[in-house]
Design a protein around this motif. Structure first.
Motif, short mmCIF file in Angstrom:
data_model
loop_
_atom_site.label_atom_id
_atom_site.label_comp_id
_atom_site.label_asym_id
_atom_site.label_seq_id
_atom_site.Cartn_x
_atom_site.Cartn_y
_atom_site.Cartn_z
N ARG A 13 0.83 -1.21 0.00
CA ARG A 13 0.00 0.00 0.00
C ARG A 13 0.86 1.26 0.00
O ARG A 13 2.02 1.24 0.35
CB ARG A 13 -0.98 0.01 1.17
CG ARG A 13 -0.36 0.20 2.52
CD ARG A 13 -1.37 0.53 3.62
NE ARG A 13 -2.37 -0.51 3.82
CZ ARG A 13 -2.83 -0.88 5.00
NH1 ARG A 13 -2.40 -0.29 6.10
NH2 ARG A 13 -3.72 -1.81 5.11
N LEU A 67 1.99 3.36 -2.44
CA LEU A 67 3.13 3.56 -3.34
C LEU A 67 3.13 4.99 -3.86
O LEU A 67 2.09 5.50 -4.29
CB LEU A 67 3.03 2.61 -4.54
CG LEU A 67 3.12 1.12 -4.24
CD1 LEU A 67 2.84 0.32 -5.50
CD2 LEU A 67 4.49 0.77 -3.68
N ASN A 68 4.30 5.63 -3.85
CA ASN A 68 4.37 6.95 -4.45
C ASN A 68 4.44 6.80 -5.97
O ASN A 68 4.52 5.70 -6.50
CB ASN A 68 5.55 7.77 -3.89
CG ASN A 68 6.91 7.22 -4.30
OD1 ASN A 68 7.08 6.63 -5.36
ND2 ASN A 68 7.90 7.42 -3.46
N LYS A 69 4.39 7.91 -6.68
CA LYS A 69 4.32 7.89 -8.14
C LYS A 69 5.49 7.14 -8.77
O LYS A 69 5.30 6.32 -9.68
CB LYS A 69 4.27 9.33 -8.65
CG LYS A 69 4.10 9.46 -10.13
CD LYS A 69 4.03 10.92 -10.53
CE LYS A 69 3.94 11.05 -12.04
NZ LYS A 69 3.91 12.46 -12.45
N ARG A 82 5.40 3.35 -7.85
CA ARG A 82 4.25 2.75 -8.55
C ARG A 82 4.59 2.49 -10.01
O ARG A 82 4.25 1.46 -10.57
CB ARG A 82 3.01 3.63 -8.44
CG ARG A 82 1.78 3.01 -9.13
CD ARG A 82 0.53 3.85 -8.92
NE ARG A 82 0.10 3.85 -7.55
CZ ARG A 82 -0.64 2.90 -6.98
NH1 ARG A 82 -1.02 1.86 -7.69
NH2 ARG A 82 -1.00 2.99 -5.73
N SER A 83 5.29 3.44 -10.64
CA SER A 83 5.64 3.25 -12.05
C SER A 83 6.59 2.06 -12.24
O SER A 83 6.47 1.33 -13.22
CB SER A 83 6.23 4.52 -12.66
OG SER A 83 7.54 4.75 -12.20
N PHE A 105 6.56 -0.65 -10.32
CA PHE A 105 5.68 -1.81 -10.16
C PHE A 105 4.87 -2.05 -11.44
O PHE A 105 4.64 -3.19 -11.83
CB PHE A 105 4.74 -1.63 -8.97
CG PHE A 105 5.35 -2.04 -7.66
CD1 PHE A 105 4.85 -3.13 -6.96
CD2 PHE A 105 6.42 -1.35 -7.10
CE1 PHE A 105 5.41 -3.53 -5.74
CE2 PHE A 105 6.99 -1.73 -5.90
CZ PHE A 105 6.48 -2.82 -5.22
N GLU A 106 4.45 -0.98 -12.10
CA GLU A 106 3.68 -1.12 -13.33
C GLU A 106 4.55 -1.58 -14.49
O GLU A 106 4.16 -2.46 -15.26
CB GLU A 106 2.99 0.21 -13.67
CG GLU A 106 1.86 0.53 -12.71
CD GLU A 106 1.28 1.92 -12.86
OE1 GLU A 106 1.81 2.72 -13.67
OE2 GLU A 106 0.30 2.22 -12.15
N ASN A 149 2.14 -4.90 -10.57
CA ASN A 149 0.80 -4.41 -10.26
C ASN A 149 -0.27 -5.44 -10.64
O ASN A 149 -1.36 -5.43 -10.09
CB ASN A 149 0.53 -3.07 -10.94
CG ASN A 149 0.61 -3.15 -12.45
OD1 ASN A 149 1.50 -3.80 -13.01
ND2 ASN A 149 -0.30 -2.48 -13.13
N ILE A 208 -2.38 -4.40 -4.55
CA ILE A 208 -1.85 -3.07 -4.27
C ILE A 208 -3.01 -2.15 -3.92
O ILE A 208 -3.98 -2.05 -4.66
CB ILE A 208 -1.05 -2.52 -5.46
CG1 ILE A 208 0.14 -3.41 -5.76
CG2 ILE A 208 -0.61 -1.08 -5.19
CD1 ILE A 208 0.97 -3.01 -6.95
#
Length: 99
Positions: free
Chosen positions: A77, A79-81, A84-85, A87-88, A93, A98
């Motif tokens: 939980r 995740l900053n920008k 997160r990118s 992880f994507e 993701n 998430i």
């Protein structure tokens, strides 16, 4: 990196503060191993995580797989920008829960 472990509503919260990289990933892995037990819920709170490398991602994936193996639940939980990118881009993701 600092690791802050706490309990919340029956789940173990692992707060990751700073960089999760080649140098710090083994420390996180060592702290998380004892938390993996039958039916456990482990939440990685990444609100204060600045960076994640491939070594850090391996710890995340390993934790997910080990918990799944014992009927546990793994959540990531806050995740900053930038994180997160990562992880994507790696497809994490689609593999992980998430929030």
């Amino acid at each position: 990196m600092n690791i802050i472990i706490s309990e919340e509503n029956g789940a173990t919260i692992v707060g990751v503060v700073g960089r999760l990289d080649t140098v710090t990933a083994p420390e996180l892995d060592k702290e998380v191993k004892p938390l993996i037990k039958l039916g456990a819920t482990v939440v990685f709170d990444c609100a204060k995580m600045d960076y994640v490398s491939s070594s850090g991602l391996r710890v995340v994936l390993s934790t997910h797989k080990q918990l799944a193996g014992v009927g546990g639940k793994f959540i990531v939980r806050n995740l900053n920008k930038e994180v997160r990118s990562v992880f994507e881009l790696t497809g994490f993701n689609r593999l992980l829960n998430i929030e």
